[in-house]
Design a protein around this motif. Structure first.
Motif, PDB file in Angstrom:
ATOM      1  N   PRO A 147       0.843  -1.126   0.162  1.00 47.44           N
ATOM      2  CA  PRO A 147      -0.018   0.142  -0.084  1.00 47.44           C
ATOM      3  C   PRO A 147       0.678   1.265   0.022  1.00 47.44           C
ATOM      4  CG  PRO A 147      -0.951  -1.518   1.578  1.00 47.44           C
ATOM      5  CD  PRO A 147       0.211  -2.247   0.910  1.00 47.44           C
ATOM      6  N   PHE A 148       1.710   1.387   0.817  1.00 51.24           N
ATOM      7  CA  PHE A 148       2.756   2.311   0.864  1.00 51.24           C
ATOM      8  C   PHE A 148       3.658   2.563  -0.591  1.00 51.24           C
ATOM      9  CE2 PHE A 148       7.132   4.464   1.800  1.00 51.24           C
ATOM     10  CZ  PHE A 148       6.659   5.533   2.056  1.00 51.24           C
ATOM     11  N   LEU A 149       3.975   1.495  -1.331  1.00 56.68           N
ATOM     12  CA  LEU A 149       4.717   1.615  -2.258  1.00 56.68           C
ATOM     13  C   LEU A 149       4.055   1.975  -3.508  1.00 56.68           C
ATOM     14  CD1 LEU A 149       6.974  -1.563  -2.251  1.00 56.68           C
ATOM     15  CD2 LEU A 149       7.774   0.567  -1.733  1.00 56.68           C
TER      16      LEU A 149
ATOM     17  N   TYR B 154      -1.750   5.799  -6.685  1.00 65.16           N
ATOM     18  CA  TYR B 154      -2.760   6.438  -6.193  1.00 65.16           C
ATOM     19  C   TYR B 154      -2.809   7.864  -6.769  1.00 65.16           C
ATOM     20  CZ  TYR B 154      -2.614   2.588  -2.699  1.00 65.16           C
ATOM     21  OH  TYR B 154      -2.769   1.413  -2.200  1.00 65.16           O
ATOM     22  N   ASP B 155      -1.796   8.490  -6.626  1.00 62.54           N
ATOM     23  CA  ASP B 155      -1.579   9.886  -6.985  1.00 62.54           C
ATOM     24  C   ASP B 155      -1.740  10.141  -8.519  1.00 62.54           C
ATOM     25  OD1 ASP B 155      -1.307  12.611  -6.345  1.00 62.54           O
ATOM     26  OD2 ASP B 155       0.665  12.571  -7.146  1.00 62.54           O
TER      27      ASP B 155
ATOM     28  N   PRO C 244       0.813  -2.189 -10.901  1.00 61.38           N
ATOM     29  CA  PRO C 244      -0.038  -0.921 -11.329  1.00 61.38           C
ATOM     30  C   PRO C 244      -1.818  -1.141 -11.426  1.00 61.38           C
ATOM     31  CG  PRO C 244       1.851  -1.338 -12.693  1.00 61.38           C
ATOM     32  CD  PRO C 244       1.698  -2.681 -11.813  1.00 61.38           C
ATOM     33  N   LEU C 245      -2.171  -2.301 -11.862  1.00 65.66           N
ATOM     34  CA  LEU C 245      -3.547  -2.778 -12.003  1.00 65.66           C
ATOM     35  C   LEU C 245      -4.098  -2.509 -10.569  1.00 65.66           C
ATOM     36  CD1 LEU C 245      -5.942  -3.344 -13.569  1.00 65.66           C
ATOM     37  CD2 LEU C 245      -5.193  -5.862 -13.425  1.00 65.66           C
ATOM     38  N   VAL C 246      -3.490  -3.393  -9.573  1.00 68.24           N
ATOM     39  CA  VAL C 246      -4.055  -3.412  -8.237  1.00 68.24           C
ATOM     40  C   VAL C 246      -3.960  -1.826  -7.644  1.00 68.24           C
ATOM     41  CG1 VAL C 246      -3.509  -3.956  -5.865  1.00 68.24           C
ATOM     42  CG2 VAL C 246      -3.379  -5.714  -7.767  1.00 68.24           C
ATOM     43  N   GLY C 247      -3.109  -1.169  -7.977  1.00 69.14           N
ATOM     44  CA  GLY C 247      -2.874   0.187  -7.408  1.00 69.14           C
ATOM     45  C   GLY C 247      -3.816   1.100  -7.941  1.00 69.14           C
ATOM     46  N   HIS C 248      -4.012   1.087  -9.248  1.00 69.54           N
ATOM     47  CA  HIS C 248      -5.179   2.002  -9.846  1.00 69.54           C
ATOM     48  C   HIS C 248      -6.623   1.592  -9.294  1.00 69.54           C
ATOM     49  CE1 HIS C 248      -2.182   4.297 -12.008  1.00 69.54           C
ATOM     50  NE2 HIS C 248      -1.918   3.260 -12.756  1.00 69.54           N
TER      51      HIS C 248
END
Length: 269
Positions: free
Chosen positions: A82-84, A89-90, A243-247
């Protein structure tokens, strides 16, 4: 002018966010929106995916002769995910605002809320260290057959070749992963978007899981599935899946947290 008559320019503390209930079918929308962001983000999104993959390769190289520790750090790598993923997210937030998907601004996404992001990162780091230690103990007590290779660890876990080891490893690792997921599922997006403090963000994540146990459990399973794809492809798959998970997590946050409430609060300031 008297000091008491000066206007108070300090921002009031953010209120606790209103958490929505969502349906399990919303996850499909999160993934679709995440994939759109991956494509729109282009090289910026791939950069973060490459960072995840590079971290995996680096750990494999450094701990080539200590796979018990490597397995703990690899799983811990997910605990810090989550932090990485904060830059991802931004990136989604900026594209949502019709800004160009540029990498450079997202590299400092943590700066506006540094103290709280740092506090949350420290918490995740502590969990990582405890889990790394617990992993060594699990290997020492339950793994048979001498020093394993990375392939041995993957095969043993996936095929349940050593059922007692796999059971204990999944149980202990699952406890840590569940805890981190529960306190972080929307925490960092919330801190990024509203400059919320770390404690409020963690509690909001717990409330989101409590109000949506089924969808959150399914969402966690989707994340695990995508991560497993990345790991079983010797980290190459992480270039796309992370990237898919993050977005998608950003869009999960948008669905789970009432945005109208924040807009009304902002307009009232």
């Amino acid at each position: 002018m008297n000091q008491d008559n000066l206007p108070d320019t300090r921002r009031p503390a953010s209120r606790f966010p209103i958490i929505r209930q969502v349906q399990a079918r919303a996850i499909r929308g999160w993934l679709r929106a995440g994939w759109r962001d991956c494509r729109a983000g282009g090289l910026a999104s791939l950069f973060y995916g490459a960072c995840f993959a590079a971290a995996g390769w680096l750990m494999q190289e450094v701990f080539a002769q200590a796979y018990a520790l490597f397995a703990g750090l690899t799983t811990g790598f997910l605990l810090l995910g989550p932090f990485l993923a904060l830059g991802l997210y931004d990136l989604s937030r900026r594209m949502e605002l019709d800004e160009p998907p540029q990498l450079l601004p997202t590299l400092a996404a943590w700066r506006p809320n540094l103290a709280n992001v740092g506090l949350f990162a420290a918490l995740l780091a502590v969990v990582l260290l405890v889990w790394a230690r617990a992993s060594i103990v699990v290997f020492a007590l339950f793994f048979a057959g001498g020093l394993p290779s990375f392939a041995d660890v993957v095969r043993t876990v996936l095929t349940l070749e050593q059922a007692d080891f796999a059971l204990v490893y999944f149980a202990v690792g699952g406890f840590f992963a569940t805890f981190v997921f529960a306190i972080s599922v929307i925490a960092l997006p919330l801190m990024l978007d509203r400059k919320t403090d770390a404690i409020t963000a963690a509690i909001a994540s717990l409330v989101a899981c409590g109000r949506n146990p089924g969808p959150m459990l399914l969402w966690a399973a989707c994340i695990v599935f995508l991560v497993v794809i990345g790991f079983t492809t010797f980290f190459f798959g992480l270039i796309i899946t992370m990237p898919l998970v993050g977005h998608a997590t950003w869009h999960a946050y948008r669905d789970l947290v009432d945005q109208d409430d924040h807009r009304h609060e902002t307009d009232a300031r």
